[in-house]
Design an enzyme around this catalytic site. Structure first.
Site, PDB file in Angstrom:
ATOM      1  N   GLU A 169     -18.893   7.374   0.180  1.00  0.00           N
ATOM      2  CA  GLU A 169     -18.428   7.370   1.142  1.00  0.00           C
ATOM      3  C   GLU A 169     -18.891   8.522   1.802  1.00  0.00           C
ATOM      4  OE1 GLU A 169     -17.433   4.779   0.111  1.00  0.00           O
ATOM      5  OE2 GLU A 169     -19.267   4.500   1.026  1.00  0.00           O
ATOM      6  N   ASP A 204     -24.780  -1.026   2.252  1.00  0.00           N
ATOM      7  CA  ASP A 204     -23.307  -0.375   1.069  1.00  0.00           C
ATOM      8  C   ASP A 204     -23.199  -1.684  -0.170  1.00  0.00           C
ATOM      9  OD1 ASP A 204     -21.300   0.769   0.617  1.00  0.00           O
ATOM     10  OD2 ASP A 204     -20.247   0.122   1.042  1.00  0.00           O
TER      11      ASP A 204
HETATM   12 CA    CA Z   1     -20.043   1.938  -0.484  1.00  0.00          CA
END
Ligand code: CA
Ligand code: CA
Length: 596
Positions: free
Chosen positions: A206, A325
Site C-alpha cells: 500500500e 486490491d
Molecule cells: Ca494489498
C-alpha cells in the site's frame, strides 16, 4: 464512514506509546539444543515430535499424521496450559508456533518472541524487538511465526528486519535489515527454510514498495539472492546482477513499475521435490488501475522461484491489471492428486480457487470458492485468465466531471478477500482442501494519486459491506469449506457469523481444527464437517492451530487474540463485530486420561 489510509497514522501513534526496549530474560539454563538440519526441515511434515516450519512442513499442507486425537477420542480433549503474551496493548495474534526439542517458539504482536516449555507452558525466555517510531504496518502489528534452523529461531519484524535468536538463550545471533521502514516496508510473514537459506518476502504494497523474495544464509544472515516480483527490476545473486525479472515496460506503462508493489507479504511455501519456492504477490501499486493499463506482472500472482538459481521458473497471475486490491499472496500448497499428478492449490483473495501443475505452473482448473464474485464472469478454461466484467471495474477518475472521483462500483469479494492471510490445509486422506472463506463485498472507487515515499499510495476509496443473505444462503460472513480440488465442489461447510481470520489444521485422526473471531477453537469431522468439539479461548482466534507429539501424547496448540485487518479496514463489517475483545495468549490441549 469510509475507511481510508489515515488510520495508519493512528496505528503509528499507538506504536509510539508502546516503545519497548529490547529485553531478554533467561530464566533457566536449558540443555543445548540439537541443531535443526535441512533433512529435518524436509522431513517436517512426517516427523510428529516437532513442528519446524510454517505450514507443518514447507509444502504448507498443515496436515498432522497424528491420530491419537480423532473423531472418537476428541470428546476428551482438554486444556493443559495457557500462557499470556502480556504487554500493555493486546493486538491481533496471527502466529503459528514452531516446536523443537520440547520447546515452543511463538511470536506475539509488536515483534515479540516467546520460548516456552511445550509441555508445561513455562516461560524459558522472551525477546522484545526494539521498534522505532514511525513504522507503517498496514494491517495491525501482527507476526505470523518463526523459522527454525541450526540452533536459531528466525523471525521478521515490523520495522522490516530479520532477527535470528539462539534457541536456548534468546540472544541475538544475527540481525539484518530488509529495507527502510520509513519508505513503508515492514515484515510480518513467517520465513521458510530451503537448502540452508532463509527465504522471506516484504510487506508494504500500500506504500509502493518493491515486492521481492530474498534468500539469505540461514546461519549467518548473509544475502545470497534477491528476486524482484515486479517486472523490470534486476535480481542479484552473490552480490552480482542475476537478470531482470521479465521485460522492462512489457506490462507496465512509463515509470510505474519502479514503485509497483506486488509485495510478497504472506511469505511462501517450498517443495523439495520441485526445488521451487512458491511466493504469492500482492496488488500492483497504486490501487487505481486506470493509471497502469497492462497486466502489471508479477502482481497478484504465484511466482515459482528455483531456490538454487534465484530465478523465476514460472508464474501464474490470478488478477491481471488488478483494480480491487486482490492481493494474490495466498499460499500455494503442493500435493499429489488421486490420479498421481504433482499439483498445487491456491484459494485466491479474488474468490477463485486455482489448481496448477507444481513443476510448470500449467493451469489445470479453477473455480469459485465463494458464492458471489462480481468482477469476473468466470475463467478461461485453457489459461485460467479471468473473464472481466468491465462494468464492475471501478472507473477512471480522469473521466469524471471534476476529475476527482471515478465511477463507484459494488464489488465482491471485498478487498479483504474470499480468503486472506489465514492459511488453508490439505488432507491426503480425504483429498480435500479446507478453506477458511469469507462472503462480503465493497463499494470501491478510484481517485487521482501520485507516489510519495512513505505515504499511502492507493488512489482509491472503499467501504466494506455485508452481502444480502439471500445471495449467499444465510446470514453469515465466514465459512469453513471443504473443497474437492478435482471437481471444484464444496463438499461441506460450517458457517460463521464473523469473518474467519484464523488458519486451519487437519489430521490423520480425521479432524479439521480452526478458530473463530468469537473465540472458539473448533474441530469437525474432516469427511462430513460435523462439529465434534469446541473450546472458548477468551479472545478471537486469528492464528493457525498446530499439533505435535511428546512423550506419547498428542498436543494441539493455538494462539488467541483478536485483531488483524478486519477491525482496521472492515467498514460495515468492522462495526458489526466491534463487540469482540482483544487478547494475547497461547493455548495447548491434550486428551484427558480418565482414571489416572
Ligand atoms: Ca494489498
Ligand atoms: Ca514435524
Amino acid at each position: 464512514m469510509n475507511h481510508k489510509f489515515q488510520e495508519v497514522d493512528l496505528m503509528k501513534r499507538t506504536l509510539t506509546s508502546v516503545l519497548v526496549a529490547s529485553a531478554m530474560i533467561t530464566l533457566a539454563a536449558a540443555p543445548a539444543t540439537a541443531a535443526v538440519t535441512d533433512k529435518d526441515i524436509e522431513n517436517d511434515a512426517k516427523s510428529t515430535g516437532d513442528v519446524l516450519s510454517w505450514g507443518l512442513g514447507t509444502q504448507g499442507q498443515r496436515y498432522s499424521p497424528l491420530a491419537k486425537v480423532n473423531t472418537k477420542t476428541i470428546k476428551d480433549l482438554v486444556p493443559v496450559w495457557s500462557f499470556s503474551f502480556g504487554g500493555e496493548k493486546q493486538r491481533g495474534q496471527e502466529s503459528q508456533p514452531v516446536i523443537h526439542n520440547g520447546k515452543m517458539f511463538v511470536t506475539g504482536s509488536y515483534s515479540r518472541m516467546f520460548a516456552l516449555d511445550a509441555k508445561s507452558g513455562k516461560k524459558l525466555w522472551q525477546y522484545e524487538h526494539r521498534l522505532p517510531d514511525g513504522i507503517m504496518p498496514c494491517c495491525d502489528v501482527v507476526n505470523r511465526g518463526a523459522a527454525l534452523y541450526d540452533n536459531l529461531v528466525i523471525f521478521a519484524t515490523l520495522d522490516a528486519q530479520l532477527v535470528a535468536l539462539d534457541q536456548d538463550t534468546g540472544k541475538v545471533v544475527w540481525k539484518e535489515k530488509i529495507d527502510e521502514y520509513s519508505a513503508g516496508y515492514s515484515a510480518t510473514a513467517a520465513p521458510i527454510i530451503a537448502k540452508g537459506m532463509v527465504l522471506t518476502g516484504v510487506s508494504g504494497g500500500e506504500f509502493g514498495v518493491l515486492g521481492r523474495v530474498e534468500a539469505r544464509d540461514a546461519k549467518t544472515g548473509k544475502m545470497i539472492w534477491v528476486r524482484p516480483t515486479v517486472e523490470g527490476h534486476m535480481g542479484t545473486k552473490d552480490g552480482k546482477d542475476n537478470g531482470i525479472s521479465g521485460t522492462t515496460n512489457a506490462t507496465w506503462p512509463g515509470d510505474l513499475w519502479k514503485t509497483g508493489g506486488a509485495a510478497t507479504w504472506l511469505g511462501g511455501t517450498y517443495d523439495p521435490e520441485t526445488g521451487l519456492a512458491y511466493f504469492g504477490t500482492g496488488n500492483p501499486a497504486p490501487w487505481n488501475s486506470a493509471l497502469r493499463p497492462g497486466d502489471n506482472l508479477y502482481s497478484c500472482s504465484t511466482v515459482a522461484i528455483d531456490v538454487t538459481t534465484g530465478k523465476i521458473v514460472w508464474h501464474f497471475q490470478g488478477t491481471p491489471n488488478d483494480g480491487w486490491d486482490y492481493d494474490g499472496v495466498n499460499e500455494f500448497i503442493t500435493y499429489k492428486s488421486k490420479d498421481g499428478k504433482h499439483l498445487g492449490g491456491k484459494a485466491d483473495r479474488n474468490g477463485f480457487f486455482y489448481v496448477l501443475d507444481a513443476k510448470t505452473g500449467k493451469f489445470q482448473r479453477g473455480f469459485p470458492f465463494v458464492k458471489k464474485i462480481t468482477w469476473a464472469t468466470g475463467l478461461d478454461a485453457e489459461t485460467g485468465r479471468p473473464k472481466f466484467d468491465p462494468a464492475n471495474r471501478p472507473g477512471d477518475p480522469a473521466k469524471s466531471a471534476d476529475g476527482k472521483k471515478g465511477t463507484s462500483v459494488f464489488s465482491a469479494p471485498s478487498f479483504l478477500g474470499g480468503k486472506n492471510q489465514m492459511p488453508m490445509a490439505y488432507s491426503p486422506d480425504t483429498g480435500y482442501f479446507y478453506v477458511p472463506a469469507n462472503e462480503w463485498g465493497m463499494e470501491i472507487w478510484n481517485e487521482p494519486v501520485s507516489y510519495k515515499k512513505g505515504a499511502a499510495y492507493l488512489g482509491a476509496g472503499f467501504t466494506i459491506k455485508t452481502l444480502d443473505p439471500k445471495e449467499i444462503g444465510g446470514d453469515y460472513i465466514g465459512a469453513m469449506r471443504a473443497i474437492d480440488p478435482a471437481t471444484g465442489k464444496i463438499v461441506w461447510e460450517v458457517k460463521n457469523n464473523a469473518p474467519l481470520w484464523g488458519g486451519v489444521l487437519t489430521t490423520k485422526g480425521g479432524l479439521v481444527f480452526w478458530g473463530t473471531p468469537e473465540g472458539f477453537l473448533k474441530a469437525a469431522d474432516a469427511k462430513t464437517g460435523k462439529e465434534v468439539w469446541s473450546f472458548q479461548t477468551g479472545s478471537g482466534v486469528v492464528a493457525p492451530p498446530i499439533s505435535w507429539e511428546q512423550d506419547g501424547e498428542q498436543y494441539i496448540g493455538v494462539a488467541s487474540g483478536w485483531g488483524g485487518a478486519v477491525p482496521l479496514w472492515g467498514g460495515d463489517v468492522a462495526k458489526k463485530v466491534n463487540y469482540l475483545n482483544q487478547g494475547g495468549s497461547m493455548w495447548v490441549f491434550k486428551l484427558h486420561k480418565s482414571g489416572k
